[in-house]
Design an enzyme around this catalytic site. Structure first.
Site, PDB file in Angstrom:
ATOM      1  N   TRP A 100       0.839  -1.207   0.000  1.00  0.00           N
ATOM      2  CA  TRP A 100       0.000   0.000   0.000  1.00  0.00           C
ATOM      3  C   TRP A 100       0.864   1.243   0.000  1.00  0.00           C
ATOM      4  O   TRP A 100       0.564   2.224  -0.691  1.00  0.00           O
ATOM      5  CB  TRP A 100      -0.963  -0.007   1.184  1.00  0.00           C
ATOM      6  N   ASP A 167      -1.574   7.050   6.161  1.00  0.00           N
ATOM      7  CA  ASP A 167      -2.638   6.130   5.765  1.00  0.00           C
ATOM      8  C   ASP A 167      -2.904   5.266   7.002  1.00  0.00           C
ATOM      9  O   ASP A 167      -2.060   4.471   7.404  1.00  0.00           O
ATOM     10  CB  ASP A 167      -2.148   5.280   4.582  1.00  0.00           C
ATOM     11  N   LYS A 191     -11.640  -1.383   6.823  1.00  0.00           N
ATOM     12  CA  LYS A 191     -10.741  -2.240   7.591  1.00  0.00           C
ATOM     13  C   LYS A 191     -11.093  -2.213   9.076  1.00  0.00           C
ATOM     14  O   LYS A 191     -10.795  -3.126   9.798  1.00  0.00           O
ATOM     15  CB  LYS A 191      -9.283  -1.820   7.402  1.00  0.00           C
TER      16      LYS A 191
END
Ligand SMILES: *Cc1c(COP(=O)(O)O)cnc(C)c1O
Length: 357
Positions: A100, A167, A191
């Site tokens: 990511w 993030d 998530k």
């Protein structure tokens, strides 16, 4: 069939009461007689839900006055581009701690000079790089606090001489954070904070407006801040479910209460991984994630992976197959998973050991 235990990496398990409320709202949203799927986002009933979601988010995360929060479509992956569009003028630095992080960096490279200041790619991202320098002339420094795939985590608020961007897709709402240390915190809700379909951004107002490029309307945080996340049709149903999830977080005692539960769940599973001779953790112990626990078969038992997956499936364990780039297993212990779920997985590992070691 045995009781099921969901360890999916995302979209995540949500509390049962959230599912129940969603079913009711699909039938009748707040007594309007209209489904939440069809309610106009310009009604006062909907606006109250959006306002409640924003207020709860601010309260639970203790977000200071100088910050704005928005809820947007496009997922965390679209935020990778928002970051560069809104903050990259001359040069940006990224901490490359996984797939990511690398994808976020790629978007910035497309718009300007962006570099990885440090990377743990040399050992398949099994640790968090340390001892790197953050040059003081960067527009921002970007980190991924929890590396969902590799099971590593930066579980504290780091110091940065330049605006810090994080993030936090997979570890927001799992510990109190000092928001004032960041210029921007963003992530996908699915998530830990809600369902798929909505991403969040928490941005310090005075950090915006510093780039000279033309920012397309939809990619400019200020567009969405000015319109309270309702510049265009918001992901109504996703925000509704996120709001229900936040209400649940509050009812549980907030982020600090969940932190204790989460840390205990993770400690239980890591203790079994370290004890059980058939399994071994993949992340460096000091960088282990509280949310995503990655492990593989220990040396000598490598050929038993498929057997354990089948054994665990038989006992109701869902979603423990590891990401293809790590292999083995990954148990995601997001907020809605319980100590009971973790205990069941640990029992399952013990029983597998008894039968096979
Ligand atoms: C899942 C994930 C993403 C990507 O999220 P999407 O909403 O699917 O774009 C980004 N960063 C992290 C840390 C993730 O876990």
């Amino acid at each position: 069939m045995s009781k099921i235990h969901v360890f999916n990496a995302g979209p995540c398990l949500l509390p049962q009461e959230v599912y129940d409320h969603a079913i009711e709202a699909i039938k009748d949203f707040k007594g309007t007689g209209v489904s939440v799927l069809s309610i106009s986002h310009r009604t006062k009933e909907w606006e109250a839900t959006m306002d409640e979601c924003r207020a709860l988010w601010r309260e639970l995360l203790n977000i200071p006055e100088e910050y704005e929060t928005v809820f947007l479509g496009g997922g965390a992956s679209m935020q990778f581009l928002y970051v560069a569009m809104n903050f990259l003028e001359k040069k940006a630095g990224y901490l490359e701690t996984g797939v990511w992080a690398k994808k976020a960096l790629k978007e910035a490279k497309g718009l300007g000079d962006a570099v990885a200041l440090a990377s743990s790619a040399d050992r398949n991202y099994c640790y968090i790089p340390k001892g790197y320098e953050i040059p003081s002339d960067l527009d921002y420094f970007h980190i991924t606090t929890n590396n969902t795939i590799y099971g590593t985590e930066i579980r504290h608020d780091i110091d940065s001489p330049v605006p810090l961007i994080a993030d936090m897709s997979s570890d927001i709402l799992t510990r109190p954070i000092d928001v004032s240390k960041y210029a921007l915190i963003y992530g996908g809700a699915q998530k830990n904070a809600g369902p798929a379909g909505v991403a969040f951004a928490i941005v310090r107002k005075d950090a915006l407006g510093k780039v000279s490029r033309y920012i397309p309307t939809m990619l400019d945080y200020r567009t969405h801040i000015d319109k309270g996340s309702m510049f265009n049709t918001p992901p109504v149903f996703s925000v509704y479910i996120m709001n229900e999830t936040l209400k649940w977080v509050k009812s549980m005692g907030g982020v600090s209460a969940l932190q204790k539960i989460d840390e205990k769940k993770a400690a239980t599973l890591y203790a079994e991984i370290d004890r059980n001779p058939m399994f071994v953790g993949t992340a460096e112990p000091e960088d282990r994630s509280i949310m995503n626990v990655a492990f593989v078969m220990a040396p000598g038992y490598e050929d038993r992976e498929a057997d354990f997956l089948a054994f665990a499936k038989e006992r109701g364990m869902i979603g423990i197959k590891g990401h293809r780039s790590v292999g083995g297993f990954r148990a995601s212990l997001y907020n809605a998973s319980t100590q009971e779920d973790v205990d069941a997985l640990v029992e399952c590992m013990k029983d597998f050991e008894k039968e096979n070691a």
